[in-house]
Enzyme design. Structure first.
Site, PDB file in Angstrom:
ATOM      1  N   ASP A  61       0.821  -1.230   0.000  1.00  0.00           N
ATOM      2  CA  ASP A  61       0.000   0.000   0.000  1.00  0.00           C
ATOM      3  C   ASP A  61       0.850   1.273   0.000  1.00  0.00           C
ATOM      4  O   ASP A  61       0.312   2.359   0.255  1.00  0.00           O
ATOM      5  CB  ASP A  61      -0.889   0.019   1.252  1.00  0.00           C
ATOM      6  CG  ASP A  61      -2.036  -0.980   1.185  1.00  0.00           C
ATOM      7  OD1 ASP A  61      -2.954  -0.754   0.377  1.00  0.00           O
ATOM      8  OD2 ASP A  61      -2.011  -1.980   1.919  1.00  0.00           O
ATOM      9  N   GLU A  66      -0.605   9.709   1.526  1.00  0.00           N
ATOM     10  CA  GLU A  66      -1.407  10.639   2.330  1.00  0.00           C
ATOM     11  C   GLU A  66      -1.562  10.151   3.772  1.00  0.00           C
ATOM     12  O   GLU A  66      -1.610  10.951   4.711  1.00  0.00           O
ATOM     13  CB  GLU A  66      -2.810  10.788   1.719  1.00  0.00           C
ATOM     14  CG  GLU A  66      -3.765  11.573   2.591  1.00  0.00           C
ATOM     15  CD  GLU A  66      -5.149  11.719   1.992  1.00  0.00           C
ATOM     16  OE1 GLU A  66      -5.814  10.711   1.733  1.00  0.00           O
ATOM     17  OE2 GLU A  66      -5.554  12.862   1.772  1.00  0.00           O
ATOM     18  N   ASP A  67      -1.638   8.820   3.921  1.00  0.00           N
ATOM     19  CA  ASP A  67      -1.895   8.275   5.257  1.00  0.00           C
ATOM     20  C   ASP A  67      -0.695   8.393   6.191  1.00  0.00           C
ATOM     21  O   ASP A  67      -0.824   8.188   7.398  1.00  0.00           O
ATOM     22  CB  ASP A  67      -2.334   6.802   5.139  1.00  0.00           C
ATOM     23  CG  ASP A  67      -3.678   6.701   4.455  1.00  0.00           C
ATOM     24  OD1 ASP A  67      -4.535   7.557   4.732  1.00  0.00           O
ATOM     25  OD2 ASP A  67      -3.860   5.798   3.625  1.00  0.00           O
ATOM     26  N   ARG A  86       0.587  -1.826   7.431  1.00  0.00           N
ATOM     27  CA  ARG A  86       1.108  -0.642   6.735  1.00  0.00           C
ATOM     28  C   ARG A  86       2.140   0.117   7.574  1.00  0.00           C
ATOM     29  O   ARG A  86       2.742   1.064   7.078  1.00  0.00           O
ATOM     30  CB  ARG A  86      -0.049   0.287   6.324  1.00  0.00           C
ATOM     31  CG  ARG A  86      -0.988  -0.340   5.309  1.00  0.00           C
ATOM     32  CD  ARG A  86      -1.922   0.687   4.706  1.00  0.00           C
ATOM     33  NE  ARG A  86      -1.173   1.804   4.128  1.00  0.00           N
ATOM     34  CZ  ARG A  86      -1.715   2.946   3.735  1.00  0.00           C
ATOM     35  NH1 ARG A  86      -3.012   3.117   3.837  1.00  0.00           N
ATOM     36  NH2 ARG A  86      -0.974   3.914   3.228  1.00  0.00           N
ATOM     37  N   ARG A 131      -9.628   3.468  11.605  1.00  0.00           N
ATOM     38  CA  ARG A 131      -8.176   3.652  11.496  1.00  0.00           C
ATOM     39  C   ARG A 131      -7.628   4.695  12.481  1.00  0.00           C
ATOM     40  O   ARG A 131      -6.498   4.606  12.912  1.00  0.00           O
ATOM     41  CB  ARG A 131      -7.812   4.090  10.072  1.00  0.00           C
ATOM     42  CG  ARG A 131      -8.124   3.059   8.990  1.00  0.00           C
ATOM     43  CD  ARG A 131      -7.155   1.896   9.053  1.00  0.00           C
ATOM     44  NE  ARG A 131      -7.452   0.909   8.034  1.00  0.00           N
ATOM     45  CZ  ARG A 131      -6.901   0.907   6.815  1.00  0.00           C
ATOM     46  NH1 ARG A 131      -6.047   1.841   6.464  1.00  0.00           N
ATOM     47  NH2 ARG A 131      -7.212  -0.054   5.957  1.00  0.00           N
ATOM     48  N   HIS A 161     -12.272   6.203   5.217  1.00  0.00           N
ATOM     49  CA  HIS A 161     -11.682   7.424   5.784  1.00  0.00           C
ATOM     50  C   HIS A 161     -12.666   8.593   5.697  1.00  0.00           C
ATOM     51  O   HIS A 161     -13.574   8.588   4.859  1.00  0.00           O
ATOM     52  CB  HIS A 161     -10.433   7.815   4.979  1.00  0.00           C
ATOM     53  CG  HIS A 161      -9.259   6.923   5.192  1.00  0.00           C
ATOM     54  ND1 HIS A 161      -8.548   6.369   4.151  1.00  0.00           N
ATOM     55  CD2 HIS A 161      -8.638   6.512   6.322  1.00  0.00           C
ATOM     56  CE1 HIS A 161      -7.553   5.644   4.633  1.00  0.00           C
ATOM     57  NE2 HIS A 161      -7.580   5.711   5.943  1.00  0.00           N
ATOM     58  N   CYS A 248      -5.313  10.201  -1.681  1.00  0.00           N
ATOM     59  CA  CYS A 248      -4.450   9.230  -0.979  1.00  0.00           C
ATOM     60  C   CYS A 248      -3.046   9.180  -1.548  1.00  0.00           C
ATOM     61  O   CYS A 248      -2.122   8.735  -0.885  1.00  0.00           O
ATOM     62  CB  CYS A 248      -5.002   7.810  -1.111  1.00  0.00           C
ATOM     63  SG  CYS A 248      -6.738   7.666  -1.037  1.00  0.00           S
TER      64      CYS A 248
END
Ligand code: CIR
Length: 255
Positions: A61, A66-67, A86, A131, A161, A248
């Site tokens: 991933d 962005e995460d 992740r 998350r 999200h 993302c």
């Protein structure tokens, strides 16, 4: 200074990306890479200075940068992503950001995905759900409230999200997918309502006067054009199969 962005290539292992539900047809890694290249071109066409980080096949991933960071006005809060598989992706993003901005970190039990954070003016909306947890929200408060930001928690009931349901177009206008987040959560913005059947298109990238949207959502496209923006529509079918969307794929440095 132009807007800068960090993106990360699609890994060869992208078919193993985390998904809530397996896609009807397998991800084509080749097409995903083409779509990602087109995304980078669209950013550059809009005047963004883009730095492309190499993929790491150990993190299927890893293109969803962005995460990994919440970046607000010269400070990046490096996140602790809310899914164990992740964790570790953020190191390469932090390394790329460290010469550009001040870094803050977060540790367990706090978890947060950048996709849950929407910054509009001096407000930071934080989606709290699967998350991003209460401790992650608290860390956002610790870092950004002293900088003069108001942090607004948004309890989510579904979806991956916060930004799966809403995003900032610019000029005080947001896109919000119908029947997702209550409209009164948002203050001092004009809401452009994305019809439920086009809900995926509520995730856009704001590069005023341009807005990048996903291809194939004609009603949303017309609405954004009518609001005065210049629309670029991108095919992100393979990114979507991995539960990703347009925002993302970037971390923006806007100052
Ligand atoms: C995940 O489930 O974490 C990835 N497959 C998709 C992440 C998308 N990121 C985002 O919306 N910010």
């Amino acid at each position: 200074m132009p807007i800068r962005a960090i993106v990360r290539e699609i890994p060869g292992t992208f078919q193993q990306a985390t998904v809530a539900n397996p896609p009807e047809t397998p991800i084509s890694v080749h097409r995903a890479k083409e779509q990602h290249r087109a995304y980078v071109c669209a950013l550059r066409d809009a005047g963004v200075d883009v730095k492309v980080l190499p993929a790491d096949d150990g993190f299927p991933d890893c293109c969803f940068v962005e995460d990994c960071a919440l970046l607000v006005e010269g400070t990046a809060l490096i996140t602790n992503i809310g899914i164990a598989s992740r964790r570790g992706e953020e190191s390469a993003v932090a390394a790329a950001l460290q010469k550009e901005v001040r870094l803050e970190v977060m540790a367990m039990p706090a978890t947060l995905d950048g996709g849950d954070c929407l910054v509009i003016g001096r407000r930071i909306y934080v989606g709290v759900y699967n998350r991003t947890n209460a401790e992650g929200l608290m860390r956002v408060r610790e870092v950004f409230e002293p900088m003069g930001y108001t942090v607004v928690p948004v309890p989510l009931r579904s979806g991956l999200h916060l930004k799966s349901a809403c995003s900032y177009a610019d000029n005080g206008k947001i896109l919000l997918a119908e029947n997702t987040i209550p409209r009164d959560v948002f203050r001092d913005v004009e809401i452009l309502t994305v019809p439920s059947e086009e809900a995926y298109a509520a995730n856009c990238v704001s590069l005023a006067p341009k807005v990048l949207i996903s291809d194939g959502y004609p009603a949303t496209r017309r609405m954004i054009e009518a609001a005065g923006f210049e629309v670029t529509a991108l095919d992100v079918s393979e990114i979507r199969k991995a539960d990703g969307a347009l925002t993302c794929l970037s971390v923006f440095i806007r100052s």
